[in-house]
Design an enzyme around this catalytic site. Structure first.
Site, PDB file in Angstrom:
ATOM      1  N   ASN A 178       0.127   7.705   2.361  1.00 33.48           N
ATOM      2  CA  ASN A 178       0.859   7.140   3.365  1.00 33.48           C
ATOM      3  C   ASN A 178       2.090   7.625   3.881  1.00 33.48           C
ATOM      4  O   ASN A 178       3.062   6.560   4.327  1.00 33.48           O
ATOM      5  CB  ASN A 178       0.944   5.390   3.246  1.00 33.48           C
ATOM      6  CG  ASN A 178      -0.554   4.857   3.489  1.00 33.48           C
ATOM      7  OD1 ASN A 178      -1.444   5.506   3.886  1.00 33.48           O
ATOM      8  ND2 ASN A 178      -0.581   3.617   2.813  1.00 33.48           N
ATOM      9  N   ASP A 232       0.600   3.356   8.040  1.00 35.54           N
ATOM     10  CA  ASP A 232      -0.300   2.579   7.834  1.00 35.54           C
ATOM     11  C   ASP A 232      -0.240   1.286   7.240  1.00 35.54           C
ATOM     12  O   ASP A 232       0.094   1.134   5.827  1.00 35.54           O
ATOM     13  CB  ASP A 232      -1.260   3.339   6.697  1.00 35.54           C
ATOM     14  CG  ASP A 232      -2.563   2.776   6.628  1.00 35.54           C
ATOM     15  OD1 ASP A 232      -3.011   1.690   7.367  1.00 35.54           O
ATOM     16  OD2 ASP A 232      -3.493   3.078   5.808  1.00 35.54           O
ATOM     17  N   ASP A 281       0.976  -1.012   0.070  1.00 31.73           N
ATOM     18  CA  ASP A 281      -0.059  -0.118   0.099  1.00 31.73           C
ATOM     19  C   ASP A 281       0.785   1.152   0.024  1.00 31.73           C
ATOM     20  O   ASP A 281       0.542   2.349   0.594  1.00 31.73           O
ATOM     21  CB  ASP A 281      -0.918  -0.051   1.075  1.00 31.73           C
ATOM     22  CG  ASP A 281      -2.066   0.928   1.006  1.00 31.73           C
ATOM     23  OD1 ASP A 281      -2.403   1.354  -0.071  1.00 31.73           O
ATOM     24  OD2 ASP A 281      -2.896   1.222   2.014  1.00 31.73           O
ATOM     25  N   LYS A 333       1.738   4.660  -1.114  1.00 35.65           N
ATOM     26  CA  LYS A 333       1.124   5.498  -1.962  1.00 35.65           C
ATOM     27  C   LYS A 333       1.341   6.910  -1.137  1.00 35.65           C
ATOM     28  O   LYS A 333       1.971   6.950  -0.090  1.00 35.65           O
ATOM     29  CB  LYS A 333      -0.306   5.401  -1.996  1.00 35.65           C
ATOM     30  CG  LYS A 333      -1.040   5.278  -0.779  1.00 35.65           C
ATOM     31  CD  LYS A 333      -2.551   5.102  -1.005  1.00 35.65           C
ATOM     32  CE  LYS A 333      -3.176   4.828   0.326  1.00 35.65           C
ATOM     33  NZ  LYS A 333      -4.735   4.558   0.059  1.00 35.65           N
ATOM     34  N   THR A 348      -4.096  -0.029  -3.862  1.00 34.22           N
ATOM     35  CA  THR A 348      -4.736   1.261  -4.662  1.00 34.22           C
ATOM     36  C   THR A 348      -4.477   0.923  -6.058  1.00 34.22           C
ATOM     37  O   THR A 348      -3.470   0.741  -6.376  1.00 34.22           O
ATOM     38  CB  THR A 348      -4.272   2.613  -4.098  1.00 34.22           C
ATOM     39  OG1 THR A 348      -4.501   2.636  -2.679  1.00 34.22           O
ATOM     40  CG2 THR A 348      -4.833   3.567  -4.659  1.00 34.22           C
TER      41      THR A 348
END
Length: 551
Positions: free
Chosen positions: A366, A379, A361, A363, A398
């Protein structure tokens, strides 16, 4: 008066004499009484009996009614002898000297006296006298009793009692252990479930509370998260909510202030248990907390300071960073700043991968900036344990940052994190996402997973994979070394992709780069940030990204 009739509880009858060496707890053998004994047979210890009729009445209440006329008036236990004559047992077992002066007593049933019986054999009852000690004293070894006595004397000394009262108390408890009840040796107490009587006491004993074993059951919503998340209904009142920072898949994130201690600001993540249970995310949440606890000491990873649960929520407490997210704080990136940020993220990913963790994750939402503008990875909700060289198939993350093998449903490994790093580098250089048609890869999936059309970014047909900068005046053209980095990270085939820190250190962009200084956070990012780079939010080419927790 002929042979003596002797015996009793304190002596043994052998050949007409009394052996007084019988102690307590020993049984008295049968007394054998013989009539006229010839001197030459007096040395025989066990003469052969000739009379065989013997009856022993052990209950005094069953004595005959005519025994009430007896001189002594005592209950008589008689022995039947030859044709119905009986001899009281107390005469048979009386002392030797008293028996000589006592007149002869004749049986009521017949005219035969005890001393006149020519051939008389009486077999007396076998009796035993014993004295039983209590069970604890009977089973306690002598050495253990002496040891406890020594401990008691030591505990009662003036020096220990006055100067070391706690030690004296422990010694007394050791010398006098509690007695266990022996009323029901076969009954054992059933193991009851853990419960908490008071809201401020944790159910698993952490926080100084003692385990409470009662008949009160633990709620299922609490037991599913035990023992990792202690139950505490009062800890949340220690922090005051000041601002709402963002939303996640299972809850919200707030900026809070510690009112009971130092007044420091923290980031508090509130997760609703109903959302976690509906998404079957209990194991995912446990992995998130355990990974953050394990990897929180890394300079570019945010750790979890504290965590607990209430009846309806899960609370995760971490450090608050006031500079916010990366693209909300920094609008334009210089080439040196991009090289530094990619190096910091590469060190964090390499650390996670070597620890057997896949992030999945990566991105801009984060990535936070600390006070010195260093990157912090937060996260870990989609992270999981995955050893190096292993693969998984879970569809999560995502869409804009998903690698082609993840979109198409093929097994994937740690290389998907390096693809996401290439997407971030592309956004830093150009301000746009790479031109990847996610629909083309999603159509190759063989399962029934479908992504809403609104969440799939639109791309220009025939456009190159790496777009040109949307603001060439401020951003400038992509340098050759930077374009080489993007081409190596954004390879559709995972085996051809740059997917390790060692490979990154060998490319042209990082030749002779100070990796040790980056790892020690000795390079200050603020020297590459100007006032023109700060402020405002970066324009999103395809709208904000939304994470999928997994299907």
């Amino acid at each position: 008066m002929g042979n003596r009739l002797v015996g009793g509880t304190g002596g043994r009858v052998t050949s007409g004499r009394v052996n007084t060496q019988v102690g307590l707890g020993q049984s008295i053998p049968s007394a054998v009484l013989v009539g006229p004994v010839h001197p030459e047979h007096q040395q025989q210890q066990e003469p052969q009996p000739r009379a065989t009729t013997t009856r022993i009445n052990r209950d005094a209440s069953e004595a005959e009614d005519d025994d009430d006329d007896d001189d002594d008036g005592d209950n008589v236990v008689g022995v039947q002898i030859h044709g119905g004559s009986s001899v009281p047992l107390d005469e048979q077992t009386s002392g030797g000297q008293d028996n000589q002066n006592r007149p002869e007593r004749r049986a009521r049933g017949g005219g035969i006296g005890l001393s006149r019986s020519p051939e008389l054999v009486v077999v007396a009852s076998r009796r035993a006298v014993s004295f039983q000690l209590p069970s604890e004293q009977r089973t306690e070894p002598v050495g253990l009793r002496l040891y406890r006595q020594a401990i008691r004397r030591l505990a009662d000394t003036d020096w220990v009692r006055d100067r070391l009262p706690s030690v004296a108390r422990l010694l007394r408890e050791t010398a006098n252990p509690p007695r266990r009840s022996r009323r029901h040796p076969c009954r054992t107490r059933p193991i009851s479930r853990l419960s908490r009587r008071r809201w401020h006491q944790s159910a698993d004993g952490s926080g100084g509370g003692q385990l409470l074993k009662t008949c009160w059951p633990v709620r299922q919503t609490e037991g599913l998260f035990l023992p990792l998340f202690p139950v505490d209904e009062r800890r949340q009142h220690q922090y005051d909510r000041e601002a709402h920072l963002g939303d996640g898949a299972f809850g919200r994130v707030y900026r809070v202030r510690d009112t009971e201690h130092t007044g420091t600001h923290y980031a508090l993540k509130l997760l609703r248990k109903s959302n976690i249970l509906d998404s079957d995310g209990v194991r995912q949440l446990q992995d998130e907390v355990s990974i953050q606890r394990l990897c929180g000491h890394h300079p570019f990873i945010v750790g979890c300071l504290d965590f607990w649960q209430t009846r309806t929520h899960i609370f995760l407490l971490s450090i608050y960073y006031g500079n916010g997210e990366l693209f909300q704080r920094v609008k334009y990136f210089s080439s040196e700043l991009i090289r530094l940020y990619i190096a910091e993220l590469a060190l964090a990913l390499d650390f996670l991968h070597n620890a057997g963790i896949i992030y999945r994750d990566l991105k801009s939402e984060n990535l936070l900036l600390d006070d010195r503008f260093h990157l912090k990875l937060i996260d870990f909700g989609l992270s999981r344990w995955l050893s190096v060289g292993s693969y998984t198939r879970t569809f999560c993350g995502t869409v804009q940052y998903m690698a082609p093998e993840l979109l198409s449903g093929d097994p994937y490994g740690h290389a998907v994190d390096w693809w996401a790093l290439g997407v971030l580098a592309c956004r830093m250089y150009t301000g746009q996402f790479p031109n990847v048609d996610a629909t083309q890869y999603l159509c190759q999936r063989q399962d029934a997973i479908s992504v809403p059309r609104s969440k799939i970014p639109s791309v220009k047909l025939g456009a190159p994979l790496i777009p040109e900068p949307n603001d060439p005046v401020r951003r400038g053209a992509i340098p050759v070394a930077g374009r080489d980095l993007l081409q190596r990270l954004l390879q559709p085939v995972a085996k051809d992709r740059l997917r390790s820190l060692l490979q990154l250190q060998r490319i042209a962009l990082y030749q002779h780069y100070r990796w040790d200084a980056v790892r020690a956070t000795q390079i200050d990012p603020r020297q590459f940030i100007t006032d023109e780079c700060l402020g405002g939010a970066l324009e999103e080419a395809s709208g904000p990204g939304e994470s999928f927790a997994g299907f």
